[in-house]
Design an enzyme around this catalytic site. Structure first.
Site, PDB file in Angstrom:
ATOM      1  N   GLU A  33       0.626  -0.960   0.458  1.00  0.00           N
ATOM      2  CA  GLU A  33       0.047   0.330  -0.448  1.00  0.00           C
ATOM      3  C   GLU A  33       0.819   1.445   0.026  1.00  0.00           C
ATOM      4  OE1 GLU A  33      -2.300   3.371   0.421  1.00  0.00           O
ATOM      5  OE2 GLU A  33      -2.993   0.845  -0.302  1.00  0.00           O
ATOM      6  N   ALA A  58     -22.314   1.221  -0.780  1.00  0.00           N
ATOM      7  CA  ALA A  58     -22.904   0.036  -0.237  1.00  0.00           C
ATOM      8  C   ALA A  58     -22.805  -1.437  -1.248  1.00  0.00           C
ATOM      9  CB  ALA A  58     -24.766   0.112  -0.419  1.00  0.00           C
ATOM     10  N   ARG A  79     -16.959   3.727   4.161  1.00  0.00           N
ATOM     11  CA  ARG A  79     -15.652   2.875   3.683  1.00  0.00           C
ATOM     12  C   ARG A  79     -14.464   3.004   4.952  1.00  0.00           C
ATOM     13  NH1 ARG A  79     -15.001   3.183  -2.384  1.00  0.00           N
ATOM     14  NH2 ARG A  79     -16.286   3.639  -3.379  1.00  0.00           N
ATOM     15  N   ARG A  88     -19.698  15.960  -1.426  1.00  0.00           N
ATOM     16  CA  ARG A  88     -20.169  14.620  -0.213  1.00  0.00           C
ATOM     17  C   ARG A  88     -20.103  15.043   0.746  1.00  0.00           C
ATOM     18  NH1 ARG A  88     -15.673   9.961  -3.075  1.00  0.00           N
ATOM     19  NH2 ARG A  88     -16.636   9.800  -4.183  1.00  0.00           N
ATOM     20  N   ASP A 112     -11.010  -0.971 -10.022  1.00  0.00           N
ATOM     21  CA  ASP A 112     -11.531   0.103 -10.415  1.00  0.00           C
ATOM     22  C   ASP A 112     -10.039  -0.109 -11.207  1.00  0.00           C
ATOM     23  OD1 ASP A 112     -14.001   0.765  -9.528  1.00  0.00           O
ATOM     24  OD2 ASP A 112     -12.769   2.228  -7.703  1.00  0.00           O
ATOM     25  N   ALA A 144     -17.624  -1.034  -6.671  1.00  0.00           N
ATOM     26  CA  ALA A 144     -17.142  -2.100  -5.123  1.00  0.00           C
ATOM     27  C   ALA A 144     -17.573  -3.341  -5.656  1.00  0.00           C
ATOM     28  CB  ALA A 144     -17.288  -1.238  -3.904  1.00  0.00           C
TER      29      ALA A 144
END
Length: 449
Positions: free
Chosen positions: A39, A52, A120, A202, A318, A331
């Site tokens: 990562e 969701a 998330r 958002r 993605d 997702a």
């Protein structure tokens, strides 16, 4: 445990520690494979407020690794209302009218898609808690890799100058995937996502404030408000203490900086765009912070990747098929990817081990080519359909316009392709194609001898 089963002795590098990367790692560990997760950030960090998962996705989670579904169950919120409802957010002149059935454009059963919403960051944290200590390497941004068929392992090089080796590499490094760029070539049109001409703002607001603006029923359930050149999606999260709100606006201009998906925004610019909308929507906008992040929505609809695998390297989520959020299942497609990949690797490695005639590299390549073949048609369709759904929501789609019945027909036919999906068949097809490809490789090898 971190994959001590010698019969499946395989070292796999997963590039990207987001939702799909961590999920992928858990699925491989569940099958006894050794995994190292790379990562680029310094800790687990997930961008974005909430999303969701459908019933199909949750079925895939359980098959991939029960730990994934357990993590979602601890943070997920089930929709209380039996229907997903789509409201007129533009024409009502007062909040009473906005909450009345006269403003309901149409509804669809919520039981088929059966969304569970969550934050998330909460879901990522819960999944990451299951990862064995030491398998995650932070601060590792992929620079390039060398997949030399003469070498036992793929060599990964990182921007900090360090290197690593693995029998297989799975790129789960998101919409701007470096793995995809290396796999396809930096000059390939699919190596870089395209601007969808939609922007998103958002915010997470107290549920009580959401109730004051939208009413108790709307605020406590997932709902969408449609209108000209904009739409709003909201659903409760965090055990129904917060309301997750997305405001999407059409943008006819080019995105200013293709290298950055965000730009500074303000509540005032959103309010100005929606000034002709209903009082309830304008009140909801006022709950947003004064200073916002404006998200440019990029996807791969214009230039889909022609393949998801090459040699011992593949891409998923993605990284393979970045989608706009207008179907709400981007997702979920990544969850399906992870299950197919884990199944394919398990199948080909078990066959290679039982016959001792196929090399580990051939087994991996067979698994990855099978994965690409199984997943490419469905995921390509989803990306294109999601782009079109954004136009339908905002009364811009020529075939539907502002006609509620036509919008509903499009929503239903497209949603059916998402929820009316046979996971058993997907898994069976994966195993079957792996075996067919494996036997072909075996026969070809015997022929060469």
């Amino acid at each position: 445990m971190n994959g001590d089963n010698s019969s499946l002795s395989l070292d796999i590098a997963v590039v990207g520690g987001g939702i799909i990367g961590v999920m992928m790692a858990l699925g491989l560990l569940h099958r006894g494979m050794r995994v190292t997760l790379y990562e680029r950030a310094n800790d687990f960090h997930e961008i974005g407020a909430g999303f969701a998962f459908t019933a199909v996705a949750r079925d895939c989670m359980q098959r991939l690794s029960p730990q994934v579904l357990e993590a979602l169950q601890r943070v997920g919120e089930e929709n209380e209302h039996p229907n997903n409802r789509y409201w007129d957010g533009f024409n009502p002149t007062n909040k009473e009218e906005a909450q009345s059935q006269n403003s309901l454009l149409f509804h669809m059963s919520a039981r088929e898609l059966d969304y569970w919403g969550c934050l998330r960051s909460h879901f990522l944290r819960e999944m990451a808690s299951y990862l064995p200590e030491g398998i995650t390497k932070f601060g590792k941004q992929l620079k390039n890799y060398i997949d030399d068929e003469k070498s036992e392992k793929v060599v990964l090089r990182f921007t900090d100058g360090s290197t690593a080796e693995a029998h297989a590499v799975i790129g789960c490094d998101g919409i701007h995937s470096r793995t995809r760029q290396l796999l396809l070539g930096d000059a390939h049109s699919a190596s870089h996502a395209s601007y969808s001409h939609k922007v998103a703002y958002r915010a997470i607001v107290p549920l009580a404030d959401g109730i004051a603006a939208l009413g108790d029923d709307k605020a406590n359930n997932q709902c969408a408000h449609m209108g000209p050149d904009a739409h709003i999606v909201s659903f409760p999260v965090n055990k129904r203490t917060l309301l997750n709100v997305f405001i999407f606006l059409h943008d006819s201009e080019p995105w200013p900086d293709p290298e950055r998906m965000t730009a500074p925004g303000t509540r005032e610019e959103v309010a100005r765009t929606l000034q002709g909308w209903s009082p309830a929507i304008r009140e909801l906008v006022e709950l947003f912070p004064e200073h916002l992040t404006k998200w440019g929505i990029f996807d791969m609809a214009e230039n889909p990747a022609p393949k998801y695998a090459g040699g011992r390297v593949c891409i998923a989520g993605d990284a393979a098929h970045a989608s706009s959020p207008f179907h709400g299942v981007g997702a979920c497609m990544g969850v399906e990817d992870a299950l197919v990949l884990a199944t394919a690797l398990e199948t080909t490695m078990a066959n290679a081990q039982s016959t001792l005639t196929t090399s580990k590299a051939d087994a991996i390549s067979t698994a990855f080519q099978t994965y690409s073949a199984i997943r490419i048609e469905r995921s390509h369709w989803l990306v294109q359909s999601s782009r079109e759904m954004g136009e339908i929501y905002e009364w811009r789609y020529a075939s539907t316009g502002r006609h509620a019945d036509k919008c509903k027909a499009e929503f239903e036919s497209r949603s059916r392709k998402i929820w009316d999906f046979d996971v058993d068949k997907m898994v069976a097809d994966t195993k079957s194609q792996c075996l067919n490809k494996y036997h072909y490789v075996l026969q070809f090898s015997v022929y060469l001898i």
